[in-house]
Design an enzyme around this catalytic site. Structure first.
Site, PDB file in Angstrom:
ATOM      1  N   ARG A 153      58.103  65.188 -34.161  1.00 26.01           N
ATOM      2  CA  ARG A 153      56.799  64.516 -34.253  1.00 26.01           C
ATOM      3  C   ARG A 153      56.653  63.811 -35.602  1.00 26.01           C
ATOM      4  O   ARG A 153      56.095  62.715 -35.694  1.00 26.01           O
ATOM      5  CB  ARG A 153      55.672  65.531 -34.066  1.00 26.01           C
ATOM      6  CG  ARG A 153      54.287  64.901 -34.077  1.00 26.01           C
ATOM      7  CD  ARG A 153      53.197  65.912 -33.815  1.00 26.01           C
ATOM      8  NE  ARG A 153      53.074  66.905 -34.869  1.00 26.01           N
ATOM      9  CZ  ARG A 153      52.160  67.876 -34.875  1.00 26.01           C
ATOM     10  NH1 ARG A 153      51.308  67.985 -33.876  1.00 26.01           N
ATOM     11  NH2 ARG A 153      52.109  68.750 -35.871  1.00 26.01           N
ATOM     12  N   LYS A 247      50.241  61.564 -37.222  1.00 28.08           N
ATOM     13  CA  LYS A 247      49.859  62.563 -38.224  1.00 28.08           C
ATOM     14  C   LYS A 247      50.025  61.952 -39.608  1.00 28.08           C
ATOM     15  O   LYS A 247      50.968  62.259 -40.349  1.00 28.08           O
ATOM     16  CB  LYS A 247      50.690  63.831 -38.069  1.00 28.08           C
ATOM     17  CG  LYS A 247      50.025  65.072 -38.692  1.00 28.08           C
ATOM     18  CD  LYS A 247      50.732  66.326 -38.244  1.00 28.08           C
ATOM     19  CE  LYS A 247      50.150  67.566 -38.904  1.00 28.08           C
ATOM     20  NZ  LYS A 247      48.780  67.857 -38.463  1.00 28.08           N
ATOM     21  N   GLU A 280      39.261  66.516 -29.834  1.00 27.87           N
ATOM     22  CA  GLU A 280      39.956  67.526 -30.634  1.00 27.87           C
ATOM     23  C   GLU A 280      39.075  67.939 -31.801  1.00 27.87           C
ATOM     24  O   GLU A 280      38.014  67.371 -32.046  1.00 27.87           O
ATOM     25  CB  GLU A 280      41.279  66.974 -31.165  1.00 27.87           C
ATOM     26  CG  GLU A 280      41.110  65.730 -32.034  1.00 27.87           C
ATOM     27  CD  GLU A 280      42.428  65.110 -32.479  1.00 27.87           C
ATOM     28  OE1 GLU A 280      43.436  65.819 -32.487  1.00 27.87           O
ATOM     29  OE2 GLU A 280      42.419  63.915 -32.825  1.00 27.87           O
TER      30      GLU A 280
END
Length: 397
Positions: A153, A247, A280
């Protein structure tokens, strides 16, 4: 691409950038002593002068004992070693539940264990432009949990941020493992960053000569807390999908969302997406157990794809086989549907699986910690301790 051979051995309690300092052209006045890091007492001033006191900016929740006045005075000129000593003294002056045991920097080309040397260049674009990505892996009993999943990721985020890593994937993996090994940490966390690197203070990274990799090992001494919590709906706008799925180090919306929750007596604030569906939390995913015993989780196409959340979905298959869950669904979740759920939970590498007892003014279920949340927490904890090799990478200490 650079090879792993350029990685030097772990360094002792001395910063790499002080090596050969006396052999370099001086950037300080001739009458300013530039000394190596040593064991001499900490000095509070150059040229024998005491450190000048200046007004200190207070946080909004702090009160000043007396009115602050502006003072005009000469700022002390420090040598490199004096600055490092002051940084070390500053770190030692305030208590913290977190200890930083080792840091890798591709700028240094090695690992340091002295916290005073755990720094990055001010002109790195990760600092002044937020052009960087990061990820985290837990260290449990001498193993890195889901390291490969997090690195995958991590590199995906770097590609979206147009950051070309300084090393290939396998070299990065080895560097991260070696950093944990040098730290001697058996239980903690490993956090790592990729940036466009240092170069200048421009907006574009076109003059950054090389991207940078940083990693730090953190040992948190605060006890884990898995008790149920309250959440609120965030009024801070959620990131657009292009940035939400990446991210990146741009966590200002996340920080403001967390602060908003704390100001309202809650643990976290829940974001809704542009269509009003449940999205989220500030650094965790959200899941629900419906009254029909279905595990329900929002889709990952507009939010961060949580490694822990995905692992929970895999482990939850066992609860389906045991009859504790009827099914698992990953799809859009309406707010009213979430608030009517029998259970709600936060899922992430920091919280693992944490039950939510109340959302805004609505109790979730009976307002108590649910059985499925507890079962999923136990499954994750057991997976971290004795899961398969696909999720546990041994660290050679």
């Amino acid at each position: 691409m650079a090879s792993l051979s350029s990685l030097t051995k772990p360094m002792p309690e001395t910063s790499i950038f002080l090596q050969n300092l006396n052999n370099q052209p001086s950037i300080f006045p001739n009458n300013l002593s530039v000394s190596r890091l040593g064991h001499r007492p900490f000095s509070f001033g150059s040229f024998g002068k005491p450190l000048t006191r200046f007004p200190v900016a207070l946080h909004s929740n702090q009160t000043s004992p007396e009115p602050q006045t502006t003072q005009t005075s000469e700022v002390t000129l420090l040598s490199c070693s004096e600055a490092i000593e002051r940084l070390r003294a500053s770190r030692e002056s305030y208590p913290s539940q977190q200890q930083y045991l080792a840091m890798y920097s591709s700028i240094f080309g090695g690992i340091v264990t002295d916290t005073a040397a755990m720094v990055i260049p001010m002109d790195d674009h990760i600092v002044h432009r937020g052009h960087g990505v990061f990820d985290t892996a837990a260290i449990v009993n001498g193993y890195l949990y889901e390291l490969d999943q997090h690195v995958e990721r991590f590199l995906g985020s770097a590609a979206m941020a147009k950051i070309k890593p300084p090393f290939d994937k396998e070299s990065i993996r080895k560097i991260l493992i070696q950093t944990v090994s040098a730290s001697k940490c058996k239980t903690g966390s490993l956090r790592y960053w990729l940036s466009t690197g240092p170069g200048d203070f421009q907006l574009s990274p076109s003059h950054c000569h090389q991207s940078a990799l940083y990693a730090i090992v953190i040992q948190d001494q605060s006890p884990p807390d898995y008790h149920g919590v309250k959440v609120i709906t965030s009024s801070i706008p959620i990131k657009p999908p292009q940035f939400a799925v990446m991210k990146s180090v741009n966590y200002l919306p996340n920080a403001l969302s967390k602060m908003e929750a704390e100001e309202n007596g809650a643990y976290a604030a829940i974001w809704l997406d542009g269509d009003g569906f449940v999205a989220e939390g500030p650094n965790m995913n959200v899941a629900f157990v419906t009254k029909e015993k279905e595990l329900l989780m929002p889709r990952f196409d507009r939010i961060l794809s949580g490694c822990t959340a995905k692992r929970v979905l895999e482990l939850a298959q066992g609860l389906v086989k045991q009859g504790k869950l009827r099914s698992i669904r990953v799809e859009d979740v309406r707010v009213d549907e979430g608030k009517r759920a029998e259970e709600m939970m936060l899922i992430g590498s920091g919280v693992l699986v944490r039950p939510v007892l109340q959302w805004d003014d609505q109790l979730i279920g009976d307002g108590k910690e649910g059985h499925v949340s507890g079962a999923l927490l136990n499954l994750i904890l057991e997976d971290m301790k004795s899961g398969p090799a696909t999720v546990r990478v041994p660290v050679p200490y």
